[in-house]
Design an enzyme around this catalytic site. Structure first.
Site, short mmCIF file in Angstrom:
data_model
loop_
_atom_site.label_atom_id
_atom_site.label_comp_id
_atom_site.label_asym_id
_atom_site.label_seq_id
_atom_site.Cartn_x
_atom_site.Cartn_y
_atom_site.Cartn_z
N GLY A 81 0.84 -1.19 0.00
CA GLY A 81 0.00 0.00 0.00
C GLY A 81 0.87 1.24 0.00
O GLY A 81 1.97 1.24 -0.54
N CYS A 82 0.41 2.26 0.65
CA CYS A 82 1.14 3.53 0.70
C CYS A 82 2.48 3.34 1.40
O CYS A 82 2.54 2.78 2.49
CB CYS A 82 0.29 4.55 1.46
N PHE A 83 3.53 3.82 0.77
CA PHE A 83 4.86 3.62 1.36
C PHE A 83 5.06 4.37 2.67
O PHE A 83 5.90 4.02 3.48
CB PHE A 83 6.00 3.89 0.39
N TRP A 84 4.27 5.41 2.92
CA TRP A 84 4.38 6.14 4.19
C TRP A 84 4.10 5.19 5.36
O TRP A 84 4.73 5.27 6.40
CB TRP A 84 3.41 7.30 4.25
N CYS A 85 3.12 4.31 5.19
CA CYS A 85 2.73 3.38 6.25
C CYS A 85 3.85 2.38 6.55
O CYS A 85 4.22 2.17 7.71
CB CYS A 85 1.48 2.59 5.85
#
Length: 177
Positions: A12-16
């Site tokens: 998913g989102c790489f920030w997570c």
């Protein structure tokens, strides 16, 4: 650095994923970026279009004498849903696919074993892509350390923070001291 390995993971989102792994003991560095596509030097805008074939990933540099690849995979699979194709929550598109890019035959075998065990436990198909590590393109500077710099933003509070909390709760023994 001797004794250093790399894991490349997309969930998913790489920030997570980045926010979780920066807290893991034995992790030497985490960099958000793009992999698995067919465009050189992709930008966030390019990747978000869904037309480049890239996934949002993190490149995790780690010391295998302090944390094993298997432990990193166990964390990875616990903080995202490997049973949803091309999506994590409201983030939808191939760029948000679940993917493990392996850097060696040993990593591939470990990932296959972890996926097999997880599939038996969940009793649902795991859709995580397992492929040799392609070229990694670092994301723009403003994506690096995003949660640490922007944890107050709504997306961070409602999407990233629960994943970090799950890691802290479920993997307290793997947390950096």
């Amino acid at each position: 650095m001797a004794g250093e390995e790399i894991a490349t993971l997309g969930g998913g989102c790489f920030w997570c994923i980045e926010a979780v792994f920066v807290e893991a003991a034995g992790v030497l560095g985490v960099e958000s970026g793009y992999a698995g596509g067919d465009v050189d030097h992709p930008t966030y805008r390019d990747v978000c279009s869904g037309r480049t074939g890239h996934a949002e990933v993190v490149r995790v540099r780690f010391d295998p004498s302090k944390v094993s690849y298997r432990e990193l995979l166990e964390v990875f699979f616990a903080v995202h849903d490997p049973t949803t194709l091309n999506r994590q929550g409201n983030d939808v598109g191939t760029q948000y696919r679940s993917v493990v890019y392996f850097h060696s035959d040993e990593q591939r075998a470990t990932a296959e074993a972890v996926i097999r065990e997880l599939a038996a436990e969940l009793r649902r198909p795991i859709v995580t892509e397992l492929s040799p590590a392609p070229r990694f393109w670092p994301a723009e500077d403003y994506h690096q350390g995003y949660f640490a710099a922007n944890g107050h933003e709504p997306y961070c509070q409602f999407v990233v923070a629960p994943k970090v909390a799950k890691f802290r709760d479920k993997f307290s023994e793997l947390r950096r001291r």
